[in-house]
Scaffold this active site. Sequence first.
Site, PDB file in Angstrom:
ATOM      1  N   LYS A  19      39.006  21.037  57.570  1.00 23.59           N
ATOM      2  CA  LYS A  19      38.079  21.204  56.444  1.00 23.59           C
ATOM      3  C   LYS A  19      37.059  20.063  56.435  1.00 23.59           C
ATOM      4  CE  LYS A  19      38.127  21.028  51.383  1.00 23.59           C
ATOM      5  NZ  LYS A  19      37.478  22.303  51.048  1.00 23.59           N
ATOM      6  N   ILE A 446      33.720  36.909  28.611  1.00 23.91           N
ATOM      7  CA  ILE A 446      35.037  37.101  29.236  1.00 23.91           C
ATOM      8  C   ILE A 446      35.972  35.930  28.939  1.00 23.91           C
ATOM      9  CG2 ILE A 446      36.196  37.591  31.427  1.00 23.91           C
ATOM     10  CD1 ILE A 446      34.251  39.786  30.334  1.00 23.91           C
ATOM     11  N   CYS A 531      40.558  25.812  50.850  1.00 22.65           N
ATOM     12  CA  CYS A 531      42.016  25.883  50.756  1.00 22.65           C
ATOM     13  C   CYS A 531      42.434  25.992  49.295  1.00 22.65           C
ATOM     14  CB  CYS A 531      42.647  24.629  51.345  1.00 22.65           C
ATOM     15  SG  CYS A 531      42.255  24.404  53.083  1.00 22.65           S
ATOM     16  N   HIS A 656      41.087  41.847  31.070  1.00 30.48           N
ATOM     17  CA  HIS A 656      39.906  41.764  31.940  1.00 30.48           C
ATOM     18  C   HIS A 656      40.339  41.923  33.391  1.00 30.48           C
ATOM     19  CE1 HIS A 656      36.280  40.430  33.860  1.00 30.48           C
ATOM     20  NE2 HIS A 656      36.926  39.434  34.439  1.00 30.48           N
ATOM     21  N   HIS A 709      27.886  36.212  39.107  1.00 34.20           N
ATOM     22  CA  HIS A 709      28.081  35.481  40.371  1.00 34.20           C
ATOM     23  C   HIS A 709      26.761  34.967  40.933  1.00 34.20           C
ATOM     24  CE1 HIS A 709      31.471  38.239  39.790  1.00 34.20           C
ATOM     25  NE2 HIS A 709      32.176  37.211  40.185  1.00 34.20           N
TER      26      HIS A 709
HETATM   27 ZN   LIG Z   1      36.571  38.343  36.224  1.00 33.51          ZN
END
Ligand SMILES: [Zn+2]
Length: 771
Positions: A19, A446, A531, A656, A709
């Site tokens: 990584k 949410i 990770c 949700h 997003h």
């Molecule tokens: Zn969600």
Amino acid sequence: MVSATNLGFPYVGAKRELKKLVESFWSGKISEADLISGAHQLQETHWKVQQEQGIEQIPSGDFTFYDRMLDTACNFGIAPQRYQHIQNPLEQYFAMARGLQKAATATSEKVDVPAMEMKKWFDTNYHFIVPEFEPTQKFELKTARVVEQFKRAKALGINTRPVVVGPVSFLHLGKPAKGFEEFNTLDLLPKVLPAYVELFKQLEAAGAEWIQVDEPILVLDLESNVKLAFEKAYKTLAGATQVKTLLTTYFGRIDNNVFIVKDLVDGIHLDLARNPEQLEAVLPLLNDKQILSLGLVDGRNIWKNDLNKSLDLAEKAVAALGSERVLVAPSCSLAHSPYSTAFEKKIKAENPELFSWLSYSVEKCAEVATIAKALNGGRASVQAELNANAADLESRRTSKQTTNPAVRERVAAVPAQDYKRANAFPHRREAQVKKLNLPLYPTTTIGSFPQTKDIRVARQKYTKGELSQADYDIFIKEEMKRVVEFQEKVGLDVLVHGEPERNDMVEHFGHLLHGYGFTENGWVVSYGSRCVKPPVIYGDVSRRCPMTIDEIVYAQSLTKKPMKGMLTGPVTMMKWSFVRNDIPAKDLCTQIALALRDEVVDLETAGIPCIQVDEPAIREGLPLRRQDWDAYLDWSVGCFRLSTAGVRDETQIHTHMCYSDFNDIFDAIQALDADVITIENSKSDEKLLKIFERKQYTNEIGPGLYDIHSPRVPSVEEMKTRFADMLKYLPKHLLWANPDCGLKSRGWPEVEAALINMVEVAKHFREQDSA
Ligand SMILES: [Zn+2]
């Protein structure tokens, strides 16, 4: 002689060295040459570690900079068109993996390409890069990393078994490129096979005797054309070279795909940790030359193997086949298990008993070697190891840490009526309408609000002891107050506290429950260089104390609007942890459900009118075989209901789901019987909504109005269109307006702009309705 073998090793390294290497390379801190030499060193270390533990057939080619499916695609020269202008192979590789943005320079043009799609690797939490194919796809063997790795190991005096992704799984798990959706990727088999033959020839020329060919799709339900592809592929490969093929399957049972055993390959690997009963079924089918690799040591968990039990099974195989034809192995690649318990100093010091039950990859290699030794020299030859193992297992079985009689009794005696609300939804809805007094198209979020740098810094200071409990509590309260005031200002209807006190939706609760433990170095790769360190469930689960009451009650005290309590559901609490393997998953999930049920009831008692129990993992927990779905959905839905059904009619239960693709489990989602469900809808256009033409969802629902997003702020007009689409499919009195997921990863300015627009949209449709 029975050989001790391995299928794959945690390539990321003992301390996530890989990584650090790739991330340093990405940020320009080290050169390509540094990256490669660092990777070589790491591989060398891993080969030697396996050798020291007694592994005789060590894998090569299992090491990757990002993903083995992507490696395979690049080895065969399959880069989608949009990446082909990137000249440097390594730069192209990482561009496919994670996208690439580069400003124009004097000598080069601007580059801006997104990453390829990622998908979950079977039922693990690992994500692979999905190869893309065109109908006219050409396959050409480039420098194959597996050949290079094999040669390098050989130069060190280590004769490895090269690992490749098999041709049928490779094509089947890939997808048609955009614009070619109708073609079947398996049609490319005749074209990919010559490239595989060439690869096998190169490995043979380099001195390989065996090749491990991973064909994990054999544990799935397969159509007949896939089976035909297997026959064709392995007949071709068998005739092409003298090198022998060990075909590996894992994560489940091959079952009705057992045809593959018949003379097509020189050996087969079975996952006997998951499905020990496969042994009896496969033994009589082997011809008198084929070898069998026994996947005895579970590569998916962190627990010590029951060596005597493994030996019972292995001895049957040796009795039937003779020791020359038996290999001992982990159930799957050890890349799904952390590196070594040697780095768990804290658990060793603080909970030596728990430490004595753990086994990570390095220790699993030693277990494989011990089993092989016992098979070759008799159990007496490893008596000391067997005795120590039996003692550790017995300590785990009888420990007060694993068994809490009160929890066991409660699970055994759950009354049937606890699995459902007292009254059906229409009846509950009346009570909720009266109590909550919400407008048409209620707006909500949410749960999480931006986790700012301030929050992360405060949490770090608190964890390190640099910030006192009292000061931290004040800080968290301030954050909650800010979030509540913000929501009032924006005009949302059902508010949340924003979750500033939570780092993670599972770990946070794990700390508040008995039975959960936390590792220092229990890292496994989730995708690329990323990770995760899942908590460990080692004992019976119950609440240490009320988990969320203080925060939620405080948040509710700041507003007259209804506040939502926020919890993570029992299936998700389980799926995103390393789970114990000494009780059935269903029982463990029921324990968690009961702990959550107490919390839900406590929230109601404390005056909280809405309680959301998130269950994003319920779909990813679906078994690989369709035949097993009903049993799984039955108990997982049951556990959700058990956790939520203890409240009165007027208390509104929300849930949700972080995906919209639930067509195949629609009935189970309905059966959760949540009063309100919010779901992702942003990327699937009308795909999600289409299902409501065929199936009626009877409770309240909020398909995400916009995609969280992305940092982009959706306009009022855009969301109006989407909301109008929803109204075509869903009854208006059941519809909510909300984003498609939590806002944790977003910045405040875009959150504010987007939510203001969203509230505006709900208001617009409300007014339209009353006009
Ligand atoms: Zn969600």
